[in-house]
Design a protein around this motif. Structure first.
Motif, PDB file in Angstrom:
ATOM      1  N   LEU A 279       0.884  -1.186  -0.076  1.00 46.55           N
ATOM      2  CA  LEU A 279       0.067  -0.061   0.207  1.00 46.55           C
ATOM      3  C   LEU A 279       0.847   1.203   0.039  1.00 46.55           C
ATOM      4  O   LEU A 279       2.141   1.130   0.287  1.00 46.55           O
ATOM      5  CB  LEU A 279      -0.821  -0.049   1.355  1.00 46.55           C
ATOM      6  CG  LEU A 279      -1.766  -0.999   1.407  1.00 46.55           C
ATOM      7  CD1 LEU A 279      -2.621  -0.882   2.416  1.00 46.55           C
ATOM      8  CD2 LEU A 279      -2.507  -1.286   0.330  1.00 46.55           C
ATOM      9  N   SER A 280       0.218   2.317  -0.018  1.00 45.82           N
ATOM     10  CA  SER A 280       0.809   3.624   0.071  1.00 45.82           C
ATOM     11  C   SER A 280       0.979   3.927   1.580  1.00 45.82           C
ATOM     12  O   SER A 280       0.252   3.396   2.437  1.00 45.82           O
ATOM     13  CB  SER A 280       0.200   4.787  -0.787  1.00 45.82           C
ATOM     14  OG  SER A 280      -1.117   5.115   0.159  1.00 45.82           O
ATOM     15  N   LEU A 281       2.174   4.855   2.025  1.00 46.95           N
ATOM     16  CA  LEU A 281       2.242   5.480   3.306  1.00 46.95           C
ATOM     17  C   LEU A 281       0.862   5.998   3.750  1.00 46.95           C
ATOM     18  O   LEU A 281       0.388   5.961   4.808  1.00 46.95           O
ATOM     19  CB  LEU A 281       3.565   6.133   3.436  1.00 46.95           C
ATOM     20  CG  LEU A 281       4.794   5.482   3.577  1.00 46.95           C
ATOM     21  CD1 LEU A 281       5.854   6.549   3.466  1.00 46.95           C
ATOM     22  CD2 LEU A 281       4.956   4.414   4.305  1.00 46.95           C
ATOM     23  N   GLN A 282       0.295   6.607   2.820  1.00 44.66           N
ATOM     24  CA  GLN A 282      -1.067   7.733   3.118  1.00 44.66           C
ATOM     25  C   GLN A 282      -1.981   6.645   3.447  1.00 44.66           C
ATOM     26  O   GLN A 282      -2.730   6.898   4.587  1.00 44.66           O
ATOM     27  CB  GLN A 282      -1.311   8.333   2.046  1.00 44.66           C
ATOM     28  CG  GLN A 282      -0.317   9.437   1.750  1.00 44.66           C
ATOM     29  CD  GLN A 282       0.946   9.196   0.689  1.00 44.66           C
ATOM     30  OE1 GLN A 282       0.915   7.677   0.399  1.00 44.66           O
ATOM     31  NE2 GLN A 282       1.532  10.242   0.344  1.00 44.66           N
ATOM     32  N   ASP A 283      -2.248   5.543   2.810  1.00 43.45           N
ATOM     33  CA  ASP A 283      -3.224   4.465   3.102  1.00 43.45           C
ATOM     34  C   ASP A 283      -2.942   3.804   4.430  1.00 43.45           C
ATOM     35  O   ASP A 283      -3.957   3.463   5.170  1.00 43.45           O
ATOM     36  CB  ASP A 283      -3.489   3.662   1.850  1.00 43.45           C
ATOM     37  CG  ASP A 283      -3.928   4.041   0.737  1.00 43.45           C
ATOM     38  OD1 ASP A 283      -4.614   5.166   0.900  1.00 43.45           O
ATOM     39  OD2 ASP A 283      -3.824   3.727  -0.343  1.00 43.45           O
ATOM     40  N   GLU A 358       8.102  -3.032  -1.274  1.00 40.31           N
ATOM     41  CA  GLU A 358       6.707  -3.216  -1.768  1.00 40.31           C
ATOM     42  C   GLU A 358       5.825  -1.925  -1.732  1.00 40.31           C
ATOM     43  O   GLU A 358       4.503  -2.171  -2.111  1.00 40.31           O
ATOM     44  CB  GLU A 358       5.826  -4.648  -1.389  1.00 40.31           C
ATOM     45  CG  GLU A 358       6.792  -5.825  -1.759  1.00 40.31           C
ATOM     46  CD  GLU A 358       5.723  -6.929  -1.313  1.00 40.31           C
ATOM     47  OE1 GLU A 358       4.623  -6.997  -0.960  1.00 40.31           O
ATOM     48  OE2 GLU A 358       6.413  -8.238  -1.386  1.00 40.31           O
ATOM     49  N   LEU A 359       6.239  -1.026  -1.003  1.00 38.52           N
ATOM     50  CA  LEU A 359       5.574   0.154  -0.941  1.00 38.52           C
ATOM     51  C   LEU A 359       5.035   0.815  -2.471  1.00 38.52           C
ATOM     52  O   LEU A 359       6.001   0.528  -3.420  1.00 38.52           O
ATOM     53  CB  LEU A 359       6.348   1.269  -0.182  1.00 38.52           C
ATOM     54  CG  LEU A 359       6.327   1.152   1.260  1.00 38.52           C
ATOM     55  CD1 LEU A 359       7.256   2.267   1.758  1.00 38.52           C
ATOM     56  CD2 LEU A 359       5.006   1.426   1.858  1.00 38.52           C
ATOM     57  N   GLN A 360       3.841   1.142  -2.407  1.00 39.98           N
ATOM     58  CA  GLN A 360       3.391   1.693  -3.865  1.00 39.98           C
ATOM     59  C   GLN A 360       4.424   2.908  -4.480  1.00 39.98           C
ATOM     60  O   GLN A 360       4.572   3.064  -5.315  1.00 39.98           O
ATOM     61  CB  GLN A 360       2.063   2.057  -3.720  1.00 39.98           C
ATOM     62  CG  GLN A 360       0.832   1.206  -3.623  1.00 39.98           C
ATOM     63  CD  GLN A 360      -0.557   1.791  -3.859  1.00 39.98           C
ATOM     64  OE1 GLN A 360      -0.731   2.836  -3.623  1.00 39.98           O
ATOM     65  NE2 GLN A 360      -1.198   0.614  -3.549  1.00 39.98           N
ATOM     66  N   GLU A 361       5.003   3.654  -3.562  1.00 40.70           N
ATOM     67  CA  GLU A 361       5.993   4.657  -3.805  1.00 40.70           C
ATOM     68  C   GLU A 361       7.068   4.544  -2.779  1.00 40.70           C
ATOM     69  O   GLU A 361       6.649   4.187  -1.483  1.00 40.70           O
ATOM     70  CB  GLU A 361       5.242   6.063  -3.609  1.00 40.70           C
ATOM     71  CG  GLU A 361       6.321   6.960  -4.333  1.00 40.70           C
ATOM     72  CD  GLU A 361       5.387   8.242  -4.197  1.00 40.70           C
ATOM     73  OE1 GLU A 361       5.934   9.149  -5.093  1.00 40.70           O
ATOM     74  OE2 GLU A 361       4.494   8.375  -3.505  1.00 40.70           O
ATOM     75  N   PRO A 362       8.107   4.676  -3.271  1.00 40.96           N
ATOM     76  CA  PRO A 362       9.428   4.500  -2.117  1.00 40.96           C
ATOM     77  C   PRO A 362       9.357   5.461  -1.245  1.00 40.96           C
ATOM     78  O   PRO A 362       8.955   6.620  -1.493  1.00 40.96           O
ATOM     79  CB  PRO A 362      10.700   4.531  -3.182  1.00 40.96           C
ATOM     80  CG  PRO A 362      10.198   5.587  -4.292  1.00 40.96           C
ATOM     81  CD  PRO A 362       8.716   4.779  -4.714  1.00 40.96           C
ATOM     82  N   LEU A 363      10.327   5.210  -0.239  1.00 42.54           N
ATOM     83  CA  LEU A 363      10.251   5.960   0.998  1.00 42.54           C
ATOM     84  C   LEU A 363      10.688   7.814   0.381  1.00 42.54           C
ATOM     85  O   LEU A 363      10.381   8.619   0.891  1.00 42.54           O
ATOM     86  CB  LEU A 363      11.074   5.716   1.824  1.00 42.54           C
ATOM     87  CG  LEU A 363      10.576   5.007   3.164  1.00 42.54           C
ATOM     88  CD1 LEU A 363      11.897   4.530   4.159  1.00 42.54           C
ATOM     89  CD2 LEU A 363       9.580   5.646   3.864  1.00 42.54           C
ATOM     90  N   LEU A 364      11.671   7.760  -0.508  1.00 42.08           N
ATOM     91  CA  LEU A 364      12.245   8.775  -1.072  1.00 42.08           C
ATOM     92  C   LEU A 364      11.415   9.300  -2.139  1.00 42.08           C
ATOM     93  O   LEU A 364      11.771  10.457  -2.792  1.00 42.08           O
ATOM     94  CB  LEU A 364      13.494   8.820  -1.549  1.00 42.08           C
ATOM     95  CG  LEU A 364      14.682   8.686  -0.195  1.00 42.08           C
ATOM     96  CD1 LEU A 364      15.914   8.176  -0.752  1.00 42.08           C
ATOM     97  CD2 LEU A 364      14.559   9.853   0.380  1.00 42.08           C
TER      98      LEU A 364
END
Length: 467
Positions: A279-283, A358-364
């Motif tokens: 998932l994304s960090l926001q979700d 596996e994050l939808q978008e990388p930490l950076l």
């Protein structure tokens, strides 16, 4: 072995050896476009001709087999090597030798494509990018492959070989293949977890039957034949693979010919109510109310409390695949995971890498990848200032908090490198591709830039994390 040695010493025996190969064995991969046997016959004729030209090669095969030069041990049920981790891990070279092999590198034959679903580095080799034998020194090619692998072989990695495009004009000699197998000694084979051989043909089948007596059982069990690109999606992050256009086109033709499914068919993974991975960090924050996701917090807290930061080769070894799946399912089902019950630091380390990857978008973030790659073109005196600016002004607050939390622990791991052999360079090599990657397909250059950025964070933690 004396019988084998005699078998290879004269021309008629060599021909008989190829002609007597059982090509009907069910253990071999499905092979395409050979209903009429044309390719099979051609493959046999080509190999017979090469054996005729290289009598010293077949004698060396027999000698190596008789001496047990290539024999190996067992492999675990999960396909992982069951052996002790070497004490001397070594350190990736800090020398920038990119220009040393520019004559080979320009063809793009070997590429690095980030990590697979279990945090293992993916190395891609594409046969279709091999130029004519007249335009490439294969001895140089072998040294370039070793030079590329040297940066990653001290951690678990996988190889993807796209076979389509190998032909008479660019195919290496059999003696070169055996030389390559010999030179890729235990240093390279120890941490190789899987070799995906994509689009195998009858040439591969003939070659495998010739080489089978001389290849270790362990190495043979790491090979997986992949007949369609869609099959590769079950094992690797397909969107990040470096797949040449020729291979994509060939697969589409193969799909159409066999009325099979397409590699670009959309497969939607069911999202569970308590899902953590993918998932994304926001979700994640919306679902849990926490900034630092549970898999990140749990793994790091366990490694801290269990002295996992002192474990030799931490983050370089994979845990059992079945156990990793079990842990991920527990997280995604909303269950609490207690790593003390598993008592395996390598499991916690692997789960941390897998979650980040596996994050939808990388930490950076995707937007910051280009600024990150530009940093290394700046003067050394300006690089730290630019990193500070990126983290301070452009990285979202939640991403910053998680990144700092992770690298604060990684700095602790590096501080004990005399015990765990995980220097800043080693840790950066592992984590760079797990915190930064571009949209679409990664390549060797982008992976190296991510590693360099991670190294700056580790070596200058107090100077760059200012909030």
């Amino acid at each position: 072995m004396a019988g084998r040695s005699e078998l290879f010493t004269d021309h008629s025996s060599r021909q008989k050896n190829i002609q007597d190969i059982d090509f009907t064995t069910t253990e071999e991969p499905e092979l395409e476009f050979d209903e009429d046997g044309t390719e099979l016959s051609a493959s046999k004729e080509e190999l017979e001709a090469e054996l005729e030209e290289e009598p010293s090669f077949v004698r060396q095969l027999a000698k190596d087999a008789e001496g047990g030069a290539f024999r190996g041990g067992a492999i675990t049920p999960d396909g992982l090597i069951d052996e002790d981790f070497e004490k001397e891990l070594g350190t990736p070279s800090e020398d920038d030798a990119s220009g040393e092999f520019s004559d080979v590198e320009k063809f793009g034959i070997v590429e690095v494509a980030g990590d697979d679903l279990y945090g293992r580095k993916i190395i891609v080799i594409s046969a279709c990018k091999l130029p004519s034998n007249k335009g490439l020194d294969h001895a140089r090619l072998l040294q370039y492959i070793k030079h590329t692998l040297d940066k990653y072989v001290e951690q678990d990695y996988v190889l993807v070989y796209f076979h389509h495009g190998l032909n008479k004009s660019n195919k290496p000699k059999l003696s070169w293949l055996m030389q390559a197998y010999r030179e890729f000694d235990r240093k390279y084979k120890k941490n190789l977890k899987m070799l995906y051989l994509v689009h195998p043909t009858n040439f591969i089948k003939v070659l495998w039957n010739i080489f089978r007596p001389f290849i270790s059982v362990k190495f043979g069990q790491k090979m997986m034949y992949v007949n369609y690109l869609n099959d590769l999606k079950r094992h690797l992050p397909f969107e990040q693979l470096l797949i040449p256009p020729q291979v994509l086109e060939f697969d589409a033709q193969k799909v159409e010919k066999n009325k099979f499914y397409s590699h670009d068919g959309n497969t939607v993974r069911e999202v569970k109510k308590a899902q953590q991975f993918g998932l994304s960090l926001q979700d994640l924050k919306k679902n849990t109310g926490k900034i630092i996701p549970a898999p990140v917090e749990d793994t790091i807290e366990f490694l801290k409390s269990s002295a996992g930061d002192e474990v030799e080769g931490l983050f370089r070894r994979c845990a059992r695949v079945s156990t990793m799946k079990e842990v991920q399912e527990k997280y995604d089902d909303g269950e609490r995971v207690d790593f003390n019950t598993y008592d395996d630091p390598h499991l916690a380390a692997a789960i941390l890498k897998k979650f980040l990857r596996e994050l939808q978008e990388p930490l950076l973030t995707f937007d910051l990848f280009e600024p990150i790659t530009r940093i290394h073109y700046l003067e050394a005196s300006k690089q730290l200032t630019e990193v500070q600016r990126i983290l301070q002004d452009e990285l979202p607050e939640d991403n910053y908090i998680i990144l700092k939390f992770v690298f604060q622990f990684l700095q602790q791991v590096v501080s004990k490198s005399d015990i765990n052999h995980m220097t800043a360079e080693n840790v950066a090599t592992v984590f760079g591709p797990n915190i930064a990657w571009p949209k679409g397909q990664a390549n060797l250059a982008s992976v190296e830039q991510a590693v360099k950025f991670a190294l700056i964070l580790l070596q200058n933690f107090d100077e760059v994390f200012l909030r």
